[in-house]
Design an enzyme around this catalytic site. Structure first.
Site, PDB file in Angstrom:
ATOM      1  N   GLY A  46       0.839  -1.190   0.000  1.00 14.02           N
ATOM      2  CA  GLY A  46       0.000   0.000   0.000  1.00 14.02           C
ATOM      3  C   GLY A  46       0.875   1.241   0.000  1.00 14.02           C
ATOM      4  O   GLY A  46       1.996   1.211   0.521  1.00 14.02           O
ATOM      5  N   GLN A  51       2.710   9.899   1.502  1.00 11.10           N
ATOM      6  CA  GLN A  51       4.060   9.343   1.667  1.00 11.10           C
ATOM      7  C   GLN A  51       5.050   9.835   0.617  1.00 11.10           C
ATOM      8  O   GLN A  51       6.253   9.684   0.797  1.00 11.10           O
ATOM      9  CB  GLN A  51       4.004   7.809   1.654  1.00 11.10           C
ATOM     10  CG  GLN A  51       3.324   7.239   2.885  1.00 11.10           C
ATOM     11  CD  GLN A  51       3.199   5.731   2.787  1.00 11.10           C
ATOM     12  OE1 GLN A  51       2.241   5.228   2.213  1.00 11.10           O
ATOM     13  NE2 GLN A  51       4.164   5.013   3.318  1.00 11.10           N
ATOM     14  N   CYS A  91       5.745  -0.342   7.366  1.00 13.11           N
ATOM     15  CA  CYS A  91       5.356   0.825   6.578  1.00 13.11           C
ATOM     16  C   CYS A  91       6.564   1.266   5.763  1.00 13.11           C
ATOM     17  O   CYS A  91       7.677   1.306   6.288  1.00 13.11           O
ATOM     18  CB  CYS A  91       4.913   1.945   7.522  1.00 13.11           C
ATOM     19  SG  CYS A  91       4.486   3.471   6.687  1.00 13.11           S
ATOM     20  N   LEU A  92       6.337   1.617   4.498  1.00 11.85           N
ATOM     21  CA  LEU A  92       7.453   2.064   3.648  1.00 11.85           C
ATOM     22  C   LEU A  92       8.074   3.349   4.194  1.00 11.85           C
ATOM     23  O   LEU A  92       9.218   3.658   3.881  1.00 11.85           O
ATOM     24  CB  LEU A  92       6.979   2.268   2.208  1.00 11.85           C
ATOM     25  CG  LEU A  92       6.527   0.982   1.491  1.00 11.85           C
ATOM     26  CD1 LEU A  92       5.985   1.315   0.107  1.00 11.85           C
ATOM     27  CD2 LEU A  92       7.676  -0.017   1.384  1.00 11.85           C
ATOM     28  N   HIS A 133      -4.702   1.504   7.536  1.00 10.23           N
ATOM     29  CA  HIS A 133      -3.324   2.026   7.630  1.00 10.23           C
ATOM     30  C   HIS A 133      -3.142   3.206   6.662  1.00 10.23           C
ATOM     31  O   HIS A 133      -2.579   4.243   7.029  1.00 10.23           O
ATOM     32  CB  HIS A 133      -2.348   0.886   7.301  1.00 10.23           C
ATOM     33  CG  HIS A 133      -0.902   1.262   7.283  1.00 10.23           C
ATOM     34  ND1 HIS A 133       0.016   0.738   8.171  1.00 10.23           N
ATOM     35  CD2 HIS A 133      -0.197   2.102   6.477  1.00 10.23           C
ATOM     36  CE1 HIS A 133       1.212   1.247   7.905  1.00 10.23           C
ATOM     37  NE2 HIS A 133       1.116   2.071   6.876  1.00 10.23           N
ATOM     38  N   GLU A 134      -3.633   3.046   5.430  1.00  8.20           N
ATOM     39  CA  GLU A 134      -3.426   4.095   4.415  1.00  8.20           C
ATOM     40  C   GLU A 134      -4.278   5.332   4.702  1.00  8.20           C
ATOM     41  O   GLU A 134      -3.826   6.462   4.488  1.00  8.20           O
ATOM     42  CB  GLU A 134      -3.718   3.560   3.013  1.00  8.20           C
ATOM     43  CG  GLU A 134      -2.876   2.348   2.573  1.00  8.20           C
ATOM     44  CD  GLU A 134      -1.378   2.535   2.734  1.00  8.20           C
ATOM     45  OE1 GLU A 134      -0.895   3.682   2.651  1.00  8.20           O
ATOM     46  OE2 GLU A 134      -0.685   1.529   2.991  1.00  8.20           O
ATOM     47  N   HIS A 137      -2.538   7.504   7.020  1.00 10.13           N
ATOM     48  CA  HIS A 137      -1.524   8.359   6.366  1.00 10.13           C
ATOM     49  C   HIS A 137      -2.154   9.661   5.878  1.00 10.13           C
ATOM     50  O   HIS A 137      -1.567  10.733   6.014  1.00 10.13           O
ATOM     51  CB  HIS A 137      -0.906   7.649   5.160  1.00 10.13           C
ATOM     52  CG  HIS A 137       0.230   6.738   5.500  1.00 10.13           C
ATOM     53  ND1 HIS A 137       1.354   7.161   6.163  1.00 10.13           N
ATOM     54  CD2 HIS A 137       0.427   5.410   5.249  1.00 10.13           C
ATOM     55  CE1 HIS A 137       2.194   6.140   6.315  1.00 10.13           C
ATOM     56  NE2 HIS A 137       1.649   5.071   5.774  1.00 10.13           N
TER      57      HIS A 137
HETATM   58 ZN    ZN Z   1       2.462   3.158   5.720  1.00  9.89          ZN
END
Ligand code: ZN
Length: 171
Positions: A46, A51, A91-92, A133-134, A137
């Site tokens: 995702g 991000q 998470c990236l 989660h997204e 963000h």
């Molecule tokens: Zn993330």
């Protein structure tokens, strides 16, 4: 190749609350393709616009193992949540760290698809976790916010140190 780069915790830009998308046009679709490219290359399941420092309410995800289920969520809103589930999340934007986070098990979400059509989806499992989660963000929230202050500070310090080492010139 896209020039977009993934922001990493504790970058303050990750705390920005994203604005609603007003029009789903070709420019936005191009941006969504860029998001998929970065997400698949990372690799991740995702990626939210936030991000990559674009503060619009949209994210892409693909929870399949063979890139066969790409989904885009524009202006997503959770209508209903049910149950609880605990997942080891990463998470990236917080590279290398995985911690247990509790979230709703089932969600009903409304969003616009890549054609700007309104869609309602009921889902559970990994996709439901990914959606929550997204959306976090897009609201400037990270999974580390669910951890204790001590744990979050420990991750922050290590990431800042690692980044300094990467940026350093060794003579
Ligand atoms: Zn993330």
């Amino acid at each position: 190749m896209t020039k977009l780069k993934i922001l990493e915790f504790p970058d303050p830009r990750l705390r920005t609350k994203a604005a609603l998308v007003e029009e789903v046009d070709d420019e936005l679709r191009k941006f969504m393709s860029d998001l998929f490219e970065i997400m698949y290359a990372a690799p991740g399941i995702g990626l939210a616009a936030t991000q990559v420092d674009v503060h619009k309410r949209l994210f892409v995800c693909d929870v399949s193992t063979d890139k066969s289920a790409p989904l885009v969520f524009i202006n997503p809103e959770i209508l209903e949540k049910e149950g609880t589930t605990v997942t080891d999340e990463g998470c990236l934007s917080v590279p290398g760290y995985y911690e247990e986070v509790e979230r709703a098990e089932h969600v009903k979400v409304q969003f616009l698809d890549r054609d700007g059509e309104s869609v309602e989806m009921q889902t559970d499992g990994l996709l439901a976790v990914c959606i929550q989660h997204e959306i976090d963000h897009l609201n400037g929230k990270l999974f580390v916010d669910y951890l204790s202050e001590a744990k979050r500070q420990r991750i922050r310090k290590k990431l800042v140190k690692e980044r300094r080492q990467q940026a350093a010139v060794v003579l």
